[in-house]
Design a protein around this motif. Structure first.
Motif, PDB file in Angstrom:
ATOM      1  N   GLU A 164       3.608   7.478   6.122  1.00  0.00           N
ATOM      2  CA  GLU A 164       2.425   6.940   6.788  1.00  0.00           C
ATOM      3  C   GLU A 164       2.449   7.199   8.288  1.00  0.00           C
ATOM      4  O   GLU A 164       1.645   6.637   9.029  1.00  0.00           O
ATOM      5  CB  GLU A 164       2.344   5.432   6.524  1.00  0.00           C
ATOM      6  CG  GLU A 164       2.134   5.096   5.067  1.00  0.00           C
ATOM      7  CD  GLU A 164       2.001   3.596   4.840  1.00  0.00           C
ATOM      8  OE1 GLU A 164       2.224   2.830   5.809  1.00  0.00           O
ATOM      9  OE2 GLU A 164       1.666   3.191   3.724  1.00  0.00           O
ATOM     10  N   GLN A 165       3.367   8.024   8.713  1.00  0.00           N
ATOM     11  CA  GLN A 165       3.464   8.327  10.145  1.00  0.00           C
ATOM     12  C   GLN A 165       2.951   9.741  10.427  1.00  0.00           C
ATOM     13  O   GLN A 165       3.233  10.686   9.685  1.00  0.00           O
ATOM     14  CB  GLN A 165       4.922   8.202  10.608  1.00  0.00           C
ATOM     15  CG  GLN A 165       5.438   6.769  10.596  1.00  0.00           C
ATOM     16  CD  GLN A 165       6.882   6.693  11.016  1.00  0.00           C
ATOM     17  OE1 GLN A 165       7.777   7.054  10.226  1.00  0.00           O
ATOM     18  NE2 GLN A 165       7.115   6.226  12.241  1.00  0.00           N
ATOM     19  N   LEU A 166       2.209   9.859  11.529  1.00  0.00           N
ATOM     20  CA  LEU A 166       1.662  11.148  11.955  1.00  0.00           C
ATOM     21  C   LEU A 166       2.709  11.917  12.736  1.00  0.00           C
ATOM     22  O   LEU A 166       3.332  11.396  13.655  1.00  0.00           O
ATOM     23  CB  LEU A 166       0.419  10.940  12.830  1.00  0.00           C
ATOM     24  CG  LEU A 166      -0.244  12.199  13.388  1.00  0.00           C
ATOM     25  CD1 LEU A 166      -0.826  13.051  12.258  1.00  0.00           C
ATOM     26  CD2 LEU A 166      -1.345  11.828  14.394  1.00  0.00           C
ATOM     27  N   VAL A 167       2.888  13.193  12.364  1.00  0.00           N
ATOM     28  CA  VAL A 167       3.838  14.068  13.052  1.00  0.00           C
ATOM     29  C   VAL A 167       3.039  15.069  13.877  1.00  0.00           C
ATOM     30  O   VAL A 167       2.167  15.773  13.357  1.00  0.00           O
ATOM     31  CB  VAL A 167       4.745  14.817  12.057  1.00  0.00           C
ATOM     32  CG1 VAL A 167       5.690  15.746  12.809  1.00  0.00           C
ATOM     33  CG2 VAL A 167       5.520  13.823  11.213  1.00  0.00           C
ATOM     34  N   SER A 186       4.458   9.150  15.102  1.00  0.00           N
ATOM     35  CA  SER A 186       3.825   7.872  15.454  1.00  0.00           C
ATOM     36  C   SER A 186       4.780   6.714  15.132  1.00  0.00           C
ATOM     37  O   SER A 186       5.572   6.784  14.199  1.00  0.00           O
ATOM     38  CB  SER A 186       2.507   7.706  14.677  1.00  0.00           C
ATOM     39  OG  SER A 186       2.750   7.707  13.278  1.00  0.00           O
ATOM     40  N   ARG A 187       4.675   5.659  15.944  1.00  0.00           N
ATOM     41  CA  ARG A 187       5.543   4.496  15.738  1.00  0.00           C
ATOM     42  C   ARG A 187       5.066   3.699  14.534  1.00  0.00           C
ATOM     43  O   ARG A 187       3.861   3.537  14.319  1.00  0.00           O
ATOM     44  CB  ARG A 187       5.538   3.607  16.975  1.00  0.00           C
ATOM     45  CG  ARG A 187       6.102   4.276  18.220  1.00  0.00           C
ATOM     46  CD  ARG A 187       6.039   3.315  19.396  1.00  0.00           C
ATOM     47  NE  ARG A 187       6.439   3.952  20.642  1.00  0.00           N
ATOM     48  CZ  ARG A 187       7.702   4.038  21.061  1.00  0.00           C
ATOM     49  NH1 ARG A 187       8.682   3.520  20.334  1.00  0.00           N
ATOM     50  NH2 ARG A 187       7.995   4.624  22.221  1.00  0.00           N
ATOM     51  N   GLY A 188       6.016   3.170  13.811  1.00  0.00           N
ATOM     52  CA  GLY A 188       5.651   2.319  12.682  1.00  0.00           C
ATOM     53  C   GLY A 188       5.114   0.980  13.159  1.00  0.00           C
ATOM     54  O   GLY A 188       4.223   0.402  12.553  1.00  0.00           O
ATOM     55  N   THR A 189       5.655   0.483  14.280  1.00  0.00           N
ATOM     56  CA  THR A 189       5.207  -0.782  14.860  1.00  0.00           C
ATOM     57  C   THR A 189       4.884  -0.546  16.329  1.00  0.00           C
ATOM     58  O   THR A 189       5.707  -0.018  17.084  1.00  0.00           O
ATOM     59  CB  THR A 189       6.294  -1.866  14.750  1.00  0.00           C
ATOM     60  OG1 THR A 189       6.648  -2.051  13.372  1.00  0.00           O
ATOM     61  CG2 THR A 189       5.805  -3.179  15.332  1.00  0.00           C
ATOM     62  N   LEU A 190       3.687  -0.905  16.731  1.00  0.00           N
ATOM     63  CA  LEU A 190       3.279  -0.701  18.108  1.00  0.00           C
ATOM     64  C   LEU A 190       3.802  -1.832  18.982  1.00  0.00           C
ATOM     65  O   LEU A 190       3.698  -3.005  18.627  1.00  0.00           O
ATOM     66  CB  LEU A 190       1.756  -0.629  18.212  1.00  0.00           C
ATOM     67  CG  LEU A 190       1.095   0.597  17.550  1.00  0.00           C
ATOM     68  CD1 LEU A 190      -0.410   0.520  17.725  1.00  0.00           C
ATOM     69  CD2 LEU A 190       1.638   1.889  18.163  1.00  0.00           C
ATOM     70  N   LEU A 191       4.360  -1.433  20.113  1.00  0.00           N
ATOM     71  CA  LEU A 191       4.840  -2.400  21.086  1.00  0.00           C
ATOM     72  C   LEU A 191       3.983  -2.329  22.332  1.00  0.00           C
ATOM     73  O   LEU A 191       3.494  -1.253  22.703  1.00  0.00           O
ATOM     74  CB  LEU A 191       6.309  -2.117  21.429  1.00  0.00           C
ATOM     75  CG  LEU A 191       7.306  -2.135  20.250  1.00  0.00           C
ATOM     76  CD1 LEU A 191       8.692  -1.735  20.728  1.00  0.00           C
ATOM     77  CD2 LEU A 191       7.320  -3.516  19.605  1.00  0.00           C
ATOM     78  N   LEU A 192       3.814  -3.420  22.980  1.00  0.00           N
ATOM     79  CA  LEU A 192       2.999  -3.428  24.205  1.00  0.00           C
ATOM     80  C   LEU A 192       3.670  -2.640  25.323  1.00  0.00           C
ATOM     81  O   LEU A 192       2.996  -2.179  26.245  1.00  0.00           O
ATOM     82  CB  LEU A 192       2.757  -4.870  24.659  1.00  0.00           C
ATOM     83  CG  LEU A 192       1.913  -5.735  23.704  1.00  0.00           C
ATOM     84  CD1 LEU A 192       1.779  -7.143  24.268  1.00  0.00           C
ATOM     85  CD2 LEU A 192       0.542  -5.115  23.487  1.00  0.00           C
ATOM     86  N   THR A 193       4.955  -2.458  25.242  1.00  0.00           N
ATOM     87  CA  THR A 193       5.689  -1.777  26.316  1.00  0.00           C
ATOM     88  C   THR A 193       5.946  -0.306  26.008  1.00  0.00           C
ATOM     89  O   THR A 193       6.628   0.373  26.768  1.00  0.00           O
ATOM     90  CB  THR A 193       7.042  -2.467  26.525  1.00  0.00           C
ATOM     91  OG1 THR A 193       7.784  -2.438  25.300  1.00  0.00           O
ATOM     92  CG2 THR A 193       6.853  -3.897  26.992  1.00  0.00           C
ATOM     93  N   ALA A 194       5.426   0.207  24.915  1.00  0.00           N
ATOM     94  CA  ALA A 194       5.678   1.598  24.541  1.00  0.00           C
ATOM     95  C   ALA A 194       4.387   2.249  24.061  1.00  0.00           C
ATOM     96  O   ALA A 194       3.430   1.565  23.660  1.00  0.00           O
ATOM     97  CB  ALA A 194       6.743   1.678  23.455  1.00  0.00           C
ATOM     98  N   GLY A 195       4.371   3.617  24.065  1.00  0.00           N
ATOM     99  CA  GLY A 195       3.198   4.354  23.601  1.00  0.00           C
ATOM    100  C   GLY A 195       3.175   4.443  22.085  1.00  0.00           C
ATOM    101  O   GLY A 195       4.102   4.010  21.400  1.00  0.00           O
ATOM    102  N   PRO A 196       2.105   5.037  21.554  1.00  0.00           N
ATOM    103  CA  PRO A 196       1.961   5.110  20.094  1.00  0.00           C
ATOM    104  C   PRO A 196       2.882   6.144  19.447  1.00  0.00           C
ATOM    105  O   PRO A 196       3.053   6.137  18.230  1.00  0.00           O
ATOM    106  CB  PRO A 196       0.496   5.498  19.913  1.00  0.00           C
ATOM    107  CG  PRO A 196       0.142   6.226  21.165  1.00  0.00           C
ATOM    108  CD  PRO A 196       0.925   5.561  22.253  1.00  0.00           C
TER     109      PRO A 196
END
Length: 213
Positions: A164-167, A186-196
């Motif tokens: 489910e992750q975009l490469v 793409s990250r599995g979990t989005l963090l406010l301190t990091a990009g997608p």
């Protein structure tokens, strides 16, 4: 009697050459008959009257008219033949020049077309090819082209999916024999301190499309 010489048919005041010849022959025969009669004494010298003299004058006039007409017609025919020959020569020359110009133009057109065809035949065909490779621990994929290009025109990383992750990724280096790609996932979990996206880990499949000759 006034005579006017023409070609062909007779009409009022018009005498053809054939008629003129007939009249001339008749007058000559009449004179010959009179001279013969004079020689054998059938008529006397005094019988050779004014009428005979007039006929002699008429014969001379007819003879001169016939000679002048033949001369005039000969000159006219000669001039007409020369004019026609000159016209035919000029027409033949013009046609030959036109044919030569047309043949030259066609030859040039064919030569130009042949050159274009040869240029197209000699032009290398474009190749569109895809290559895939797995990343190392740093997320870098080193891809070797199985069929090297003579000239590499363009190369790009194709977006693919790993679960489910975009490469995605970007080209680091490229040549006619291969390229290196920094893969991103793409990250599995989005963090406010990091990009997608983050750098891909090991064994992530990366696909590129290369265009060249």
């Amino acid at each position: 009697m006034l005579l006017r010489i023409i070609d062909g048919a007779e009409g009022p005041g018009l005498v053809s050459l054939d008629t003129l010849r007939q009249i001339s022959a008749a007058v000559e025969q009449d004179l010959a008959d009179r001279l013969h009669a004079l020689e054998i004494g059938a008529i006397s010298q005094s019988k050779l009257d004014a009428e005979t003299q007039a006929r002699v004058a008429a014969l001379q006039a007819l003879s001169k008219a016939l000679t002048d007409e033949v001369s005039a017609r000969t000159t006219s025919v000669s001039g007409e033949v020369t004019a026609r020959a000159n016209a035919d020569t000029a027409e033949a020359t013009a046609r030959a020049n036109a044919d030569t110009a047309e043949a030259t133009a066609r030859a040039q057109a064919i030569s130009a077309l042949a050159a274009r065809v040869k240029a197209l035949e000699d032009k290398p065909a474009l190749k569109f090819m895809r290559f895939s490779e797995l990343t190392n621990a740093n997320g870098i994929a080193t891809i070797t082209f199985k069929q090297p290009f003579a000239s590499l025109l363009d190369i790009e990383v194709l977006d693919t999916w790993s679960g489910e992750q975009l490469v995605a990724g970007g080209i680091l280096t490229s040549s006619v024999t291969g390229c290196t790609v920094q893969a991103m996932i793409s990250r599995g979990t989005l963090l406010l301190t990091a990009g997608p996206f983050t750098k891909a880990g090991a064994n992530v499949s990366v696909t590129v499309r290369a265009i060249g000759t």
